[in-house]
Design an enzyme around this catalytic site. Sequence first.
Site, PDB file in Angstrom:
ATOM      1  N   GLU A 131      -7.667  -6.001   9.655  1.00 29.67           N
ATOM      2  CA  GLU A 131      -6.316  -6.015  10.218  1.00 29.67           C
ATOM      3  C   GLU A 131      -6.430  -6.200  11.738  1.00 29.67           C
ATOM      4  O   GLU A 131      -7.220  -5.567  12.396  1.00 29.67           O
ATOM      5  CB  GLU A 131      -5.607  -4.686   9.884  1.00 29.67           C
ATOM      6  CG  GLU A 131      -4.115  -4.810   9.904  1.00 29.67           C
ATOM      7  CD  GLU A 131      -3.402  -3.649   9.163  1.00 29.67           C
ATOM      8  OE1 GLU A 131      -4.034  -2.938   8.364  1.00 29.67           O
ATOM      9  OE2 GLU A 131      -2.211  -3.488   9.416  1.00 29.67           O
ATOM     10  N   SER A 187       6.423  -4.769   4.705  1.00 26.54           N
ATOM     11  CA  SER A 187       6.895  -5.758   5.680  1.00 26.54           C
ATOM     12  C   SER A 187       7.030  -7.130   5.047  1.00 26.54           C
ATOM     13  O   SER A 187       6.119  -7.591   4.342  1.00 26.54           O
ATOM     14  CB  SER A 187       5.918  -5.858   6.856  1.00 26.54           C
ATOM     15  OG  SER A 187       5.852  -4.640   7.536  1.00 26.54           O
ATOM     16  N   SER A 242      -1.161   6.100  11.999  1.00 28.24           N
ATOM     17  CA  SER A 242      -0.436   6.791  13.079  1.00 28.24           C
ATOM     18  C   SER A 242      -1.421   7.305  14.143  1.00 28.24           C
ATOM     19  O   SER A 242      -2.631   7.393  13.909  1.00 28.24           O
ATOM     20  CB  SER A 242       0.355   7.961  12.502  1.00 28.24           C
ATOM     21  OG  SER A 242      -0.541   8.966  12.084  1.00 28.24           O
ATOM     22  N   ASN A 243      -0.878   7.682  15.297  1.00 25.34           N
ATOM     23  CA  ASN A 243      -1.717   8.230  16.373  1.00 25.34           C
ATOM     24  C   ASN A 243      -2.555   9.413  15.891  1.00 25.34           C
ATOM     25  O   ASN A 243      -3.740   9.533  16.227  1.00 25.34           O
ATOM     26  CB  ASN A 243      -0.821   8.725  17.512  1.00 25.34           C
ATOM     27  CG  ASN A 243      -0.503   7.631  18.495  1.00 25.34           C
ATOM     28  OD1 ASN A 243      -0.774   6.467  18.218  1.00 25.34           O
ATOM     29  ND2 ASN A 243       0.073   7.994  19.619  1.00 25.34           N
ATOM     30  N   TYR A 270       0.840  -1.201   0.000  1.00 21.97           N
ATOM     31  CA  TYR A 270       0.000   0.000   0.000  1.00 21.97           C
ATOM     32  C   TYR A 270       0.884   1.264   0.000  1.00 21.97           C
ATOM     33  O   TYR A 270       0.829   2.074  -0.894  1.00 21.97           O
ATOM     34  CB  TYR A 270      -0.863   0.057   1.260  1.00 21.97           C
ATOM     35  CG  TYR A 270      -2.093  -0.806   1.299  1.00 21.97           C
ATOM     36  CD1 TYR A 270      -2.304  -1.851   0.418  1.00 21.97           C
ATOM     37  CD2 TYR A 270      -3.079  -0.577   2.270  1.00 21.97           C
ATOM     38  CE1 TYR A 270      -3.436  -2.637   0.494  1.00 21.97           C
ATOM     39  CE2 TYR A 270      -4.214  -1.352   2.349  1.00 21.97           C
ATOM     40  CZ  TYR A 270      -4.393  -2.380   1.472  1.00 21.97           C
ATOM     41  OH  TYR A 270      -5.520  -3.153   1.558  1.00 21.97           O
TER      42      TYR A 270
HETATM   43  C1  FAD Z   1       6.959  -1.282  11.262  1.00 24.06           C
HETATM   44  C2  FAD Z   1       6.144  -0.816  10.091  1.00 24.06           C
HETATM   45  C3  FAD Z   1       5.631  -1.750   9.206  1.00 24.06           C
HETATM   46  C4  FAD Z   1       4.884  -1.324   8.090  1.00 24.06           C
HETATM   47  N1  FAD Z   1       4.430  -2.269   7.213  1.00 24.06           N
HETATM   48  C5  FAD Z   1       3.767  -1.878   6.094  1.00 24.06           C
HETATM   49  C6  FAD Z   1       3.374  -2.822   5.094  1.00 24.06           C
HETATM   50  O1  FAD Z   1       3.625  -4.024   5.230  1.00 24.06           O
HETATM   51  N2  FAD Z   1       2.750  -2.375   3.986  1.00 24.06           N
HETATM   52  C7  FAD Z   1       2.453  -1.052   3.802  1.00 24.06           C
HETATM   53  O2  FAD Z   1       1.848  -0.730   2.770  1.00 24.06           O
HETATM   54  N3  FAD Z   1       2.815  -0.122   4.717  1.00 24.06           N
HETATM   55  C8  FAD Z   1       3.475  -0.501   5.847  1.00 24.06           C
HETATM   56  N4  FAD Z   1       3.877   0.439   6.787  1.00 24.06           N
HETATM   57  C9  FAD Z   1       3.638   1.859   6.486  1.00 24.06           C
HETATM   58  C10 FAD Z   1       2.632   2.541   7.385  1.00 24.06           C
HETATM   59  O3  FAD Z   1       1.340   2.172   7.037  1.00 24.06           O
HETATM   60  C11 FAD Z   1       2.893   4.060   7.220  1.00 24.06           C
HETATM   61  O4  FAD Z   1       4.143   4.343   7.814  1.00 24.06           O
HETATM   62  C12 FAD Z   1       1.825   4.891   7.883  1.00 24.06           C
HETATM   63  O5  FAD Z   1       0.608   4.764   7.199  1.00 24.06           O
HETATM   64  C13 FAD Z   1       2.222   6.387   7.940  1.00 24.06           C
HETATM   65  O6  FAD Z   1       2.565   6.825   6.663  1.00 24.06           O
HETATM   66  P1  FAD Z   1       3.959   7.569   6.376  1.00 24.06           P
HETATM   67  O7  FAD Z   1       5.050   6.752   6.960  1.00 24.06           O
HETATM   68  O8  FAD Z   1       4.011   7.874   4.929  1.00 24.06           O
HETATM   69  O9  FAD Z   1       3.907   8.918   7.196  1.00 24.06           O
HETATM   70  P2  FAD Z   1       3.144  10.249   6.789  1.00 24.06           P
HETATM   71  O10 FAD Z   1       1.768   9.930   6.341  1.00 24.06           O
HETATM   72  O11 FAD Z   1       4.010  11.043   5.863  1.00 24.06           O
HETATM   73  O12 FAD Z   1       3.054  10.982   8.177  1.00 24.06           O
HETATM   74  C14 FAD Z   1       4.142  11.708   8.755  1.00 24.06           C
HETATM   75  C15 FAD Z   1       3.650  12.349  10.039  1.00 24.06           C
HETATM   76  O13 FAD Z   1       2.591  13.290   9.741  1.00 24.06           O
HETATM   77  C16 FAD Z   1       1.418  12.964  10.471  1.00 24.06           C
HETATM   78  N5  FAD Z   1       0.240  13.218   9.656  1.00 24.06           N
HETATM   79  C17 FAD Z   1       0.024  12.809   8.384  1.00 24.06           C
HETATM   80  N6  FAD Z   1      -1.198  13.190   7.964  1.00 24.06           N
HETATM   81  C18 FAD Z   1      -1.775  13.852   8.993  1.00 24.06           C
HETATM   82  C19 FAD Z   1      -3.035  14.472   9.179  1.00 24.06           C
HETATM   83  N7  FAD Z   1      -3.948  14.473   8.205  1.00 24.06           N
HETATM   84  N8  FAD Z   1      -3.292  15.034  10.388  1.00 24.06           N
HETATM   85  C20 FAD Z   1      -2.354  15.023  11.393  1.00 24.06           C
HETATM   86  N9  FAD Z   1      -1.139  14.449  11.261  1.00 24.06           N
HETATM   87  C21 FAD Z   1      -0.855  13.868  10.085  1.00 24.06           C
HETATM   88  C22 FAD Z   1       1.546  11.473  10.804  1.00 24.06           C
HETATM   89  O14 FAD Z   1       0.796  11.120  11.937  1.00 24.06           O
HETATM   90  C23 FAD Z   1       3.049  11.346  11.028  1.00 24.06           C
HETATM   91  O15 FAD Z   1       3.370  11.729  12.335  1.00 24.06           O
HETATM   92  C24 FAD Z   1       4.624   0.056   7.893  1.00 24.06           C
HETATM   93  C25 FAD Z   1       5.136   0.995   8.792  1.00 24.06           C
HETATM   94  C26 FAD Z   1       5.907   0.576   9.876  1.00 24.06           C
HETATM   95  C27 FAD Z   1       6.444   1.628  10.798  1.00 24.06           C
END
Ligand code: FAD
Length: 387
Positions: free
Chosen positions: A246, A163, A367-368, A130
């Site tokens: 999930e 992952s 995320s939170n 995703y």
């Molecule tokens: C251990 C681990 C395993 C994972 N495994 C998978 C997997 O198997 N497949 C997969 O597809 N993904 C996977 N992920 C990805 C995970 O789903 C994303 O990291 C997550 O959705 C956050 O997206 P991002 O990292 O792009 O951060 P971003 O979306 O760029 O966010 C960055 C920061 O901005 C904040 N933020 C973003 N939008 C808003 C908003 N609208 N309002 C307030 N704050 C906001 C977030 O909370 C965060 O603090 C994994 C992540 C981790 C850490």
Amino acid sequence: MPVLDEEAFRTEVRGWLAASLAGDFAPLVGSGGPGREHEFVPERMAWERLLGESGWIGLGWPEADGGRGLPWGHEVIFYEEYARAGAPARVGHIGEQLLGPTLLMFGTAEQRARFLPGILAGTELWCQGYSEPGAGSDLAAVSTRARLEAGEWHLDGQKVWTSLAQFADWCFVLARTDPAAERHRGLSYLLVPVRQPGVEVRPIVQLTGTSEFNEVFFDDARAAAADIVGAPGDGWRVAMGTLAVERGVSTLGQQLGFQREFEAVLATARATGAIDDPDIGARIVEAWAGLEVMRYTALATLGRSAGDAGTEPNVNKLIWAQWHQRLGELAVDVSGAAATLAGPGYELDNAQRLFLYTRADTIYGGSNEIQRNVIAERGLGLPREPR
Ligand SMILES: Cc1cc2nc3c(=O)[nH]c(=O)nc-3n(C[C@H](O)[C@H](O)[C@H](O)COP(=O)(O)OP(=O)(O)OC[C@H]3O[C@@H](n4cnc5c(N)ncnc54)[C@H](O)[C@@H]3O)c2cc1C
């Protein structure tokens, strides 16, 4: 086959695990968790196949689709006993817990017949494609493209944080198939073989020094025209269906895992004398109370289907992610100064791994901040954040 009552089933599961985690599989006890993904990979793949052969995968799936059709209470028992026995971290859980239920909801009869048996047998491993560098919380921004040409989907783009992609045979990929359509509408849910020339998997080294997740590059990667779940452009609905399942019933197994970690922290606090510090004592009590609250909440929530749960899963995710992160902090605090040093070759102990890995808990699975947004907007009817 008649369904065993819960106590008889528990005895059967416990007996099977005790007998099977012996001999060649004995070293697998406690292996493969966060920060330890590299441990015993071929052996854990063989363990996955043994689980499949022995009928322990797809316990709740319908019998018509190769599952055992057991009630959810039995599944909970399996996960509890699995965690209690310290059985190895699964390499097949993404197929069993995410793709399988998605195909049961949205797949055609042909797709269920093609893909469910490999998951049930533990012979085909899956990963979830995703997230992308520009699409995480804002998943509808996915820019990996797929076009149908000469009877095949051709994919170009990049996924990230995928992952276990380094061990996977297949990836379920959210890709943009109609660039002209509005964001959510132009997406499709494709089933893509990982081991092909057009797919490159590059592991990412994490804080723990190991790699759970990867970058995945598609450069004219191919998928069969029929390997699309739902209609072209219907990928958002299918992808949200996957997210709704999930965690599911494995939550109680997760709780038991948390309990084991808590007990280890308590034992260290006793051994180092940190328990005599009133501040540490108060944090231990708080951690224990949180564990109890999560256990009862999980029990209360489990019987309800994903569709009835409202914002409950978001509240639960927010609570356990914060609790677990605080436990990671407590784990290194009770270890004292020793926790600041890694062993030779960046070898970490369990407290250090827990501390480092739990930094990710408040990010993955939403995320939170995103959980709070969902609770605010959908649960409490607060004004929508500006988009
Ligand atoms: C251990 C681990 C395993 C994972 N495994 C998978 C997997 O198997 N497949 C997969 O597809 N993904 C996977 N992920 C990805 C995970 O789903 C994303 O990291 C997550 O959705 C956050 O997206 P991002 O990292 O792009 O951060 P971003 O979306 O760029 O966010 C960055 C920061 O901005 C904040 N933020 C973003 N939008 C808003 C908003 N609208 N309002 C307030 N704050 C906001 C977030 O909370 C965060 O603090 C994994 C992540 C981790 C850490």
